[in-house]
Design an enzyme around this catalytic site. Structure first.
Site, PDB file in Angstrom:
ATOM      1  N   SER A 294     -32.028   2.884   0.198  1.00  0.00           N
ATOM      2  CA  SER A 294     -31.270   2.563   1.405  1.00  0.00           C
ATOM      3  C   SER A 294     -29.789   2.497   1.073  1.00  0.00           C
ATOM      4  O   SER A 294     -29.382   1.808   0.131  1.00  0.00           O
ATOM      5  CB  SER A 294     -31.731   1.220   1.993  1.00  0.00           C
ATOM      6  OG  SER A 294     -31.307   1.068   3.320  1.00  0.00           O
ATOM      7  N   THR A 334     -32.044  16.348  13.094  1.00  0.00           N
ATOM      8  CA  THR A 334     -30.686  16.690  12.660  1.00  0.00           C
ATOM      9  C   THR A 334     -30.093  15.566  11.828  1.00  0.00           C
ATOM     10  O   THR A 334     -30.096  14.403  12.237  1.00  0.00           O
ATOM     11  CB  THR A 334     -29.785  16.944  13.878  1.00  0.00           C
ATOM     12  OG1 THR A 334     -30.344  17.993  14.663  1.00  0.00           O
ATOM     13  CG2 THR A 334     -28.378  17.332  13.434  1.00  0.00           C
ATOM     14  N   CYS A 419     -35.114  -9.394   7.394  1.00  0.00           N
ATOM     15  CA  CYS A 419     -36.101  -8.862   8.340  1.00  0.00           C
ATOM     16  C   CYS A 419     -37.049  -9.930   8.848  1.00  0.00           C
ATOM     17  O   CYS A 419     -37.743  -9.732   9.839  1.00  0.00           O
ATOM     18  CB  CYS A 419     -36.897  -7.735   7.689  1.00  0.00           C
ATOM     19  SG  CYS A 419     -35.869  -6.358   7.148  1.00  0.00           S
TER      20      CYS A 419
END
Length: 495
Positions: A294, A334, A419
């Site tokens: 990440s 994309t 989280c």
């Protein structure tokens, strides 16, 4: 190397205000250093002159507000020290606190922002458009970024698949590999201390008919290698073990796990979101087949990450996103060149700054850990030896962690994963280490990074010491302990 010795955000501020690299297609005026005539004003119609060092600009705003305010205490907030360490002021939340939550996210390096800006104006081509220069030029930058990301872990650039972040990467692996081999292999192995996205993805596969073994860890947070090897079955398709735990910073023995998996011809995946660019990782020497990354954990932009997928011997997995077949057909959609380029620059910088970052973080971590453990009845969670030093998790007995966080409004901290920070349940990671609810609830995670300063660490140690003492004086349990009463001998009555 741009930084030597102590790494400080203000050092980068001076460097980039004096002479930053100017992206193609942008005017020099946009990146010029603010002059004395461009004084900071706060009228509604006024605006600051733009330059890439947004952190320094925000700090200048804060200092100017404090200087001109007739009631500086209302600007300063809790303490003068907090203001000196705050890089920006937000009128909705008061003065910004000292930031020690690096496991949740890291501040974007100004050099990364400088790299990204040109892709929002001049270089706006779709990198998948291969019939004209607009597509060629952005595709070239995407591939350069892919090389930089691969170099950190000694991978082939063709083995890097860009995603939206480690959560997508982990889901892609935990679901994609078992689904591809579902006709012959129906077993997955992981641990109880993984990130929520790995645990939830594994549980989702149970609903699809797969068996999942959740390995225990010892009191230090480490996996038992013999138990891991004994858990491998003929139909095991994947072993997933986190490289560095996001709550306690414990480093698992990746090479040993990789050797076990290779011997048994089982794919080895590691969630390296907290490890990538921070500890040495060589996917070939460690026999790692899949690895999640990440960007925003290494001073890059949010919303971009990657998964490493080994090509030889080839790892097969079923895509979880269908579309135009981008990224080797494994992750259609994309790509966002600004984010990819920023990620690539952040990856390049972690290699360039590795030696200085490591020394800086280790030194501050030792100072912080020593200061916190000097407080009575405190304990370090996780292995003191097999641990990434930038993550320090400490339990303060007889103090409720959320109460301590509320008392530390001038310091940005966390009691666990971002989280799961909305949950009132004690950390499942600390439970796995054998901690009881009281100690799990009293634990605080401290994150140290590239831009953390020694002054900030000293302030935090002093502030924590004073406020722990204050909160304990309010606790009847603490009073009983001081009187020598064994709390385990008390029979508590219910209501």
């Amino acid at each position: 190397m741009l930084r030597q010795g102590v790494t400080r955000l203000t050092t980068y501020s001076k460097l980039f205000k004096v002479g930053c690299r100017r992206p193609v297609g942008h005017s020099l005026r946009s990146y010029s250093k603010p002059t004395s005539s461009a004084a900071v004003k706060f009228a509604d119609e006024a605006s600051l002159e733009t330059h890439t060092d947004t952190q320094a600009a925000a700090k200048e705003q804060t200092e100017t507000r404090a200087a001109v305010s007739s009631t500086p205490s209302s600007v300063i907030g809790s303490t003068t020290s907090a203001l000196q360490n705050a890089y920006a002021e937000n009128t909705g939340f008061g003065t910004r606190p000292i930031y020690l939550d690096m496991q949740a996210t890291t501040p974007t390096d100004p050099r990364v922002l400088d790299t990204m800006l040109k892709f929002y104006t001049g270089l706006y081509g779709n990198p998948h458009s291969n019939t004209h220069a607009y597509g060629w030029e952005t595709n070239k930058e995407v591939e350069n970024a892919r090389v930089n990301v691969a170099n950190v872990i000694n991978a082939d650039p063709r083995e890097i698949i860009f995603t939206s972040g480690a959560t997508e990467s982990n889901n892609m692996v935990l679901k994609g590999v078992p689904r591809f081999y579902k006709k012959s292999k129906k077993h997955i192995i992981t641990t109880r201390t993984e990130h929520k996205c790995v645990l939830e993805a594994a549980r989702a596969m149970i609903n699809e008919g797969f068996d999942v073994t959740f390995l225990n860890v010892d009191s230090l947070g480490l996996v038992n290698l013999k138990e891991l090897e004994d858990s491998i079955r003929p139909d095991t398709c994947l072993v997933s073990v986190m490289a560095v735990n996001n709550e306690i910073g414990v480093m698992q023995p990746l090479k040993e796990i990789g050797d076990i998996c290779r011997r048994h011809k089982v794919y080895f995946h590691t969630d390296a979101a907290q490890a990538y660019g921070k500890i040495p990782i060589n996917v070939n020497e460690m026999n790692i087949d899949l690895l999640s990354i990440s960007s925003h954990k290494i001073y890059g932009p949010k919303g971009i990450g990657a998964v490493y997928v080994r090509r030889r011997p080839r790892v097969r997995l079923e895509p979880i996103i269908s579309g135009g077949g981008q990224e080797r057909g494994l992750r259609s959609g994309t790509l966002a060149p600004p984010l990819v380029a920023g990620f690539g620059e952040a990856a390049r910088l972690v290699v360039q700054e590795s030696e200085a970052d490591t020394a800086h973080i280790k030194r501050l971590s030792e100072k912080l850990t020593k200061g916190l453990l000097a407080i009575q009845d405190t304990s370090l969670n996780g292995s003191p030896d097999h641990r990434y030093p930038g993550c320090v998790n400490v339990s303060f007995a007889y103090v409720e962690g959320e109460s301590l966080l509320m008392a530390m409004r001038d310091i940005a901290l966390s009691s666990g994963s971002a989280c799961t920070s909305a949950s009132l349940e004690p950390s499942y990671v600390l439970h796995a280490l054998g901690k009881d609810d009281a100690l799990a609830h009293s634990s605080i995670r401290f994150g140290i990074g590239r831009f953390t300063t020694e002054e900030e660490v000293e302030y935090v140690v002093d502030a924590i010491s004073k406020r722990v003492k204050f909160l304990r004086e309010l606790s009847p349990l603490w009073e009983m302990v001081q009187e020598g009463i064994d709390l385990n001998s008390i029979e508590w009555s219910g209501h």
